[in-house]
Design a protein around this motif. Structure first.
Motif, short mmCIF file in Angstrom:
data_model
loop_
_atom_site.label_atom_id
_atom_site.label_comp_id
_atom_site.label_asym_id
_atom_site.label_seq_id
_atom_site.Cartn_x
_atom_site.Cartn_y
_atom_site.Cartn_z
N ARG A 188 63.55 11.28 68.84
CA ARG A 188 62.40 10.87 68.03
C ARG A 188 61.79 9.64 68.70
O ARG A 188 62.03 8.50 68.29
CB ARG A 188 62.85 10.54 66.61
N ALA A 189 61.04 9.88 69.75
CA ALA A 189 60.57 8.77 70.59
C ALA A 189 59.06 8.71 70.71
O ALA A 189 58.53 7.89 71.47
CB ALA A 189 61.18 8.89 71.99
N TRP A 190 58.34 9.54 69.95
CA TRP A 190 56.89 9.62 70.11
C TRP A 190 56.18 9.16 68.85
O TRP A 190 56.61 9.46 67.74
CB TRP A 190 56.47 11.06 70.44
N LEU A 191 55.08 8.46 69.06
CA LEU A 191 54.28 7.95 67.94
C LEU A 191 52.83 8.35 68.17
O LEU A 191 52.31 8.23 69.29
CB LEU A 191 54.40 6.42 67.85
N ALA A 192 52.19 8.85 67.13
CA ALA A 192 50.80 9.30 67.24
C ALA A 192 49.89 8.37 66.45
O ALA A 192 50.14 8.07 65.28
CB ALA A 192 50.67 10.73 66.73
N ILE A 193 48.82 7.91 67.10
CA ILE A 193 47.77 7.14 66.44
C ILE A 193 46.48 7.88 66.69
O ILE A 193 45.86 7.76 67.75
CB ILE A 193 47.70 5.69 66.97
N GLY A 194 46.07 8.68 65.72
CA GLY A 194 44.92 9.55 65.92
C GLY A 194 45.24 10.58 66.99
O GLY A 194 46.31 11.20 66.97
#
Length: 413
Positions: free
Chosen positions: A140-146
């Motif tokens: 769980r290493a990904w982050l989405a901003i838009g």
């Protein structure tokens, strides 16, 4: 720069020709010319931008980065032209970030004032990723901003170095005083090393929760390297390694993910069609490459899962052989050597610690990914600097090189 560009353009042409012959299709001249022109334009702008601004830093950094990035672009073009196009876009963004760092910041020493802010922001990014991030490749290493998806861990490694460089510069003498022992293990003076240990422990906890063991190993290596550089106490490194071995042993029994990684590392053959498939295919690929490889576009690296990221070194070993793999390691070693040279040449303690910490990132990543692909150590999900596909990693590494340029340029002003 001309040599790096020439090698990249030749590689793109050979990959396009081999791909066309294998498919029995015409050579995509417009496509390969477009990729080549885009690559040359990106690094020509970088070169002229630095020259025009009177850049006084280490002149070997940009050519080495251009060579490694170019080779990565060639391999991605051979594997997947869409990914190669995205990598070219990230290259442009990375070069823009490098130019912004070198041209706008000028004096890096102001970063020391924000050491605690850097550490806190890094922890916040990791925490938000644990809560809101999404999983890919088991972590769980990904982050989405838009529409933008990135790995906060990549930014976090730079923030960790800035925090450690600033804090250790203030307390490096005090940490070495009145050593204590805990369970027979030598530890630094807890009064002054406490903030470092608390922040690092929290980072490790978050990374374990994320299942991102490659990043955990990277963060641990950065901490040990910078404490040794600041204190010159090898005993701290030995104690840290003892703790690391103990931690891995506990994790082996408590975390199935770790246990699977270790078992596959020890013997992937019984599970060659299952969990060990990736490792086995990587070993076959590198073994079939021989000394000079099968040739660009003439191998089968596409059989390796995640070859464009974690296993691009195996693809290089197959199609460029041992000679190509050693060339990549040599270029990375030269970049690391120049980075440590920058650290040793500076008279500013904060600059020394920051440059050494940033260079340690490149060294540890190279060792971990090369060791994992060749089964020297258990496999971890870390990219090969400047070569593997990945926007977060690429842009972060360009910022890293920009910071090294600032430190080296400061001594020549």
């Amino acid at each position: 720069m001309a040599l790096a560009m020439g090698i990249t353009l030749l590689g793109l042409a050979l990959a396009a020709l081999a791909g066309a012959l294998m498919r029995g299709a015409p050579v995509p001249i417009k496509t390969v010319v477009g990729f080549g022109a885009g690559y040359v334009a990106v690094f020509l702008i970088a070169h002229l931008g630095l020259r025009g601004a009177g850049y006084a830093g280490d002149e070997a950094l940009l050519p080495l980065v251009a060579f490694l990035s170019g080779l990565g672009l060639v391999m991605l073009y051979r594997l997947d032209t869409h990914l190669a196009f995205l990598q070219l876009v990230w290259l442009a963004i990375g070069v823009a970030a490098l130019l912004a760092v070198v041209l706008l910041w000028r004096d890096y020493r102001w970063l020391e004032q924000y050491r605690y802010l850097a550490g806190i922001v890094g922890l916040i990014l990791l925490t938000v990723t644990v809560v809101l991030g999404h999983q890919a490749g088991g972590a769980r290493a990904w982050l989405a901003i838009g529409p933008v998806v990135f790995e906060p861990v990549e930014i976090g490694k730079l923030l960790l170095v800035l925090f450690l460089a600033g804090y250790l510069n203030q307390v490096k003498e005090l940490i070495s005083l009145r050593d204590g022992r805990f369970g027979g293990i030598l530890i630094p003076n807890i009064r002054y090393s406490g903030p470092i240990l608390v922040m690092w422990s929290f980072s490790m906890l978050l990374l374990v929760v994320q299942n991102d063991l490659g990043a955990a190993l990277l963060y641990f290596g950065i901490l040990l390297a910078m404490i040794y550089i600041a204190t010159s106490r090898a005993s701290y490194v030995v104690s840290g390694l003892v703790l690391a071995v103990a931690g891995v042993a506990v994790a082996y029994f408590l975390l199935p993910h770790i246990r699977i990684r270790v078992e596959v590392w020890l013997n992937p053959w019984p599970v060659a069609t299952g969990r060990g498939y990736q490792t086995v295919q990587s070993l076959f690929a590198m073994g079939s490459g021989g000394i000079f490889g099968s040739g660009l576009g003439l191998g089968h690296p596409e059989l390796i899962p995640a070859v464009e990221t974690d296993f691009i070194f195996a693809a290089i070993g197959e199609e460029l052989g041992l000679a190509g793999a050693l060339a990549v390691l040599l270029a990375l070693s030269l970049l690391i050597w120049r980075g440590f040279g920058v650290a040793l040449s500076t008279q500013d303690d904060f600059g020394l610690l920051m440059a050494a910490g940033l260079t340690s990132i490149l060294a540890i990543q190279t060792l971990v990914i090369a060791g994992g692909v060749t089964r020297l150590i258990p496999l971890t999900g870390i990219t090969l600097p400047f070569v593997s596909y990945g926007g977060s990693s690429l842009v972060t590494n360009f910022i890293l090189v920009g910071l090294l340029g600032l430190v080296s340029g400061r001594e020549k002003v």
